[in-house]
Write a protein that holds these residues in place. Sequence first.
Motif, PDB file in Angstrom:
ATOM      1  N   UNK A   1      67.663  -9.423  11.053  1.00  0.00           N
ATOM      2  CA  UNK A   1      66.967  -8.145  10.903  1.00  0.00           C
ATOM      3  C   UNK A   1      67.900  -7.031  10.459  1.00  0.00           C
ATOM      4  N   UNK A   2      69.035  -6.881  11.150  1.00  0.00           N
ATOM      5  CA  UNK A   2      69.963  -5.795  10.829  1.00  0.00           C
ATOM      6  C   UNK A   2      71.111  -6.330   9.981  1.00  0.00           C
TER       7      UNK A   2
ATOM      8  N   UNK B   1      71.480   2.482   6.012  1.00  0.00           N
ATOM      9  CA  UNK B   1      71.064   1.233   5.383  1.00  0.00           C
ATOM     10  C   UNK B   1      70.678   0.199   6.447  1.00  0.00           C
ATOM     11  N   UNK B   2      71.467   0.119   7.493  1.00  0.00           N
ATOM     12  CA  UNK B   2      71.144  -0.820   8.577  1.00  0.00           C
ATOM     13  C   UNK B   2      69.776  -0.519   9.171  1.00  0.00           C
ATOM     14  N   UNK B   3      69.542   0.738   9.537  1.00  0.00           N
ATOM     15  CA  UNK B   3      68.298   1.080  10.225  1.00  0.00           C
ATOM     16  C   UNK B   3      67.094   0.936   9.302  1.00  0.00           C
ATOM     17  N   UNK B   4      67.241   1.344   8.045  1.00  0.00           N
ATOM     18  CA  UNK B   4      66.117   1.264   7.106  1.00  0.00           C
ATOM     19  C   UNK B   4      65.724  -0.185   6.837  1.00  0.00           C
TER      20      UNK B   4
ATOM     21  N   UNK C   1      62.336  -5.030   7.786  1.00  0.00           N
ATOM     22  CA  UNK C   1      62.257  -6.460   8.064  1.00  0.00           C
ATOM     23  C   UNK C   1      61.447  -6.774   9.316  1.00  0.00           C
ATOM     24  N   UNK C   2      61.190  -5.770  10.122  1.00  0.00           N
ATOM     25  CA  UNK C   2      60.343  -5.983  11.294  1.00  0.00           C
ATOM     26  C   UNK C   2      58.859  -5.961  10.928  1.00  0.00           C
ATOM     27  N   UNK C   3      58.548  -5.495   9.730  1.00  0.00           N
ATOM     28  CA  UNK C   3      57.154  -5.427   9.296  1.00  0.00           C
ATOM     29  C   UNK C   3      56.760  -6.802   8.750  1.00  0.00           C
ATOM     30  N   UNK C   4      56.545  -7.750   9.657  1.00  0.00           N
ATOM     31  CA  UNK C   4      56.137  -9.105   9.314  1.00  0.00           C
ATOM     32  C   UNK C   4      54.619  -9.201   9.403  1.00  0.00           C
TER      33      UNK C   4
END
Length: 340
Positions: A2-3, A319-322, A327-330
Amino acid sequence: MTTPRISLFLVPAALGDPATEYASALAAAERAEALGLDGFWIAEGQLSGIATPSGLAFLAAATQRTRTIRLGTAVIPLAFSGPLQVAQTAAQVDWLADHRLELGVGKSNGGGFSAQAFAAHGLDEHDREAVYADALARLRDLLEGGGLPDDVGIYPATGTLRRRIWQATSSVATAIATGRAGDGLLLHRVVPGVPGADVGGVQRTLVDAYLDALPDGIEPRIGVSRVVVAADSREDALAAIDDDRARRPHLLADGRSVGQYVDDANLHVGTPDDVVRSLLADPAASAATDVLATTVLDPAGDAFARSLELLGTRVAPLLRSTLADARRVTPQAIIASILR
């Protein structure tokens, strides 16, 4: 993953002052760690314009100047170093690093870039694919504890290095083979021989082929190299690149403007927000587990120091947080939000 991990990747230029070149590169590794970056990768090149003919030798020094940051080779051309030598040296560096080594290997750059090195080693550059395949198979066997008589073994022990191999390629076939092997995939900042190409679009094909070939249960490792020049304004970033012509005049020797060079060489420049937007628009970089931020600036210069500071304090966190949020929007997450 994810990150994503954000790393500094240096390609030290061989400009005739190795003491300064190495000192500034080691200082950059220390600074990258202090700024909270995840990794520091070093290029290797023999009989080329690269100042580090042995990435592992350089990283051995970096192990004594850093404590937590991952240390990677990007990459060791296996044609020029025997697999047994690579396995033994990598194991030693890994122990010196307290097991922080990431072992990037490759065929060497084609298109004549490595022709002199191949000739110096008594090899034909046209055989690079076969030479690489044989050397990689031998290296893998050695790291898994095979390939030697029963009464001898590599010292120090190779441990989990086998699971930290990364393969650099611009070939779909090699991307597929990399995935099948469960190795990490490393992608160049440009499409070799095609200035101005849609690098992210071309490389997304490699990423998808790699992911399709990856065995179930193996976590993807996708490293994407991109030039990042962060500054307080886009104008400052372009000016820093323009000033660098005095150090490496070949960058713009063909008369291109700075803006044209930025586009043709796939540079991500400007404010931290500009850089992040640019990387997010890149189909390969936005899919990466590891973004390797490299530079065209002098590592001993003020512009590089500012760019590195902004990379660590603003570009990397944003960049990490965005990307983590995206990627959590599955599909499962969307269904869950509807059912709430």
